[in-house]
Design a protein around this motif. Structure first.
Motif, PDB file in Angstrom:
ATOM      1  N   LEU A 111      37.601  48.964  54.178  1.00  0.00           N
ATOM      2  CA  LEU A 111      38.553  48.239  53.314  1.00  0.00           C
ATOM      3  C   LEU A 111      37.981  46.882  52.911  1.00  0.00           C
ATOM      4  O   LEU A 111      38.010  46.522  51.735  1.00  0.00           O
ATOM      5  N   VAL A 113      48.707  41.455  49.967  1.00  0.00           N
ATOM      6  CA  VAL A 113      48.557  42.545  50.935  1.00  0.00           C
ATOM      7  C   VAL A 113      49.940  42.944  51.446  1.00  0.00           C
ATOM      8  O   VAL A 113      50.763  42.085  51.777  1.00  0.00           O
ATOM      9  N   LEU A 173      44.696  38.310  45.890  1.00  0.00           N
ATOM     10  CA  LEU A 173      45.154  39.526  46.578  1.00  0.00           C
ATOM     11  C   LEU A 173      46.540  39.314  47.163  1.00  0.00           C
ATOM     12  O   LEU A 173      46.801  38.282  47.778  1.00  0.00           O
ATOM     13  N   VAL A 196      46.943  45.273  47.851  1.00  0.00           N
ATOM     14  CA  VAL A 196      46.344  46.128  48.884  1.00  0.00           C
ATOM     15  C   VAL A 196      47.430  46.574  49.856  1.00  0.00           C
ATOM     16  O   VAL A 196      48.092  45.744  50.472  1.00  0.00           O
ATOM     17  N   VAL A 233      37.351  46.231  48.936  1.00  0.00           N
ATOM     18  CA  VAL A 233      38.159  45.208  48.264  1.00  0.00           C
ATOM     19  C   VAL A 233      37.246  44.116  47.702  1.00  0.00           C
ATOM     20  O   VAL A 233      37.394  43.689  46.558  1.00  0.00           O
TER      21      VAL A 233
END
Ligand code: GRF
Length: 202
Positions: free
Chosen positions: A180, A5, A3, A87, A184
């Protein structure tokens, strides 16, 4: 899954992801945060990333000739970390064609209102001003519009008579952070199906 962010402010959604991954472990959660990016310096979101020992990067619009150059630079900075999923957790810029060409379909955003109501940069204020009795938050895929991409999940929050914008936003964020983290993790572990605008996650 990897991920990246993106943040622009306090980063409490980022922190919720960091805390969950620490609590359950990246293996069980299905993802780890490999980098945090921002559009500005000196925000708490970047401090949170640094405290977690994560690489960070900043790409400021004003440092570039034009919007397209900024968008391409941001896409490059994100791509360098080879994310499976990007994200936007309170990232307050609209990305452009280059970014979407590279990350569309694996770029999610969280918005503090029940889209399609109250899209844009002031969703909490707008719902309050409108006199809405319930509002909430939406996790959605980012498309080439503003908060218009396919909806993945939503959470409802009651509006109280005594609410002002910050009180309501704080209450929304309590729901938003949990939503979230859940969404996710499920996308990272199980992927998703999309039929038209309808997103199905396991
Ligand atoms: C979140 O409510 C997000 O939906 C909105 O800005 C807030 C960011 O909060 N765009 P934080 O930076 O994650 O604390």
């Amino acid at each position: 899954k990897r991920l990246v962010v993106l943040v622009s402010g306090s980063g409490t959604n980022l922190q919720a992801l960091l805390d969950e991954i620490t609590a359950v472990g990246a293996q069980a959660y299905g993802a780890e945060i490999v980098a945090v990016g921002a559009d500005r310096e000196g925000i708490e979101g970047l401090a949170r990333a640094e405290r977690a020992g994560l690489p960070t990067f900043v790409r400021r619009v004003k440092d570039y000739e034009g919007r397209e150059e900024w968008d391409a630079a941001l896409a490059e900075a994100v791509a360098a970390h080879e994310p499976d999923l990007v994200v936007s957790a309170g990232f307050m810029k609209i990305v452009g064609k280059e970014f979407l060409a590279r990350f569309g379909g694996r770029f999610v955003n969280t918005h503090p209102a029940l889209l399609p109501s109250f899209a844009g940069a002031h969703g909490v204020r707008d719902a309050l001003a409108y006199g809405a009795k319930v509002t909430g938050c939406t996790v959605h895929f980012v498309d080439d519009g503003v908060d218009t991409g396919p909806i993945i999940a939503q959470g409802v929050v009651e509006v109280r008579d005594e609410d002002d914008e910050s009180a309501l936003h704080e209450r929304i964020k309590e729901v938003e952070r949990r939503l979230l983290v859940e969404v996710v993790g499920r996308i990272a572990r199980n992927g998703y199906r999309i039929e038209g605008r309808k997103v199905v996650i396991q």
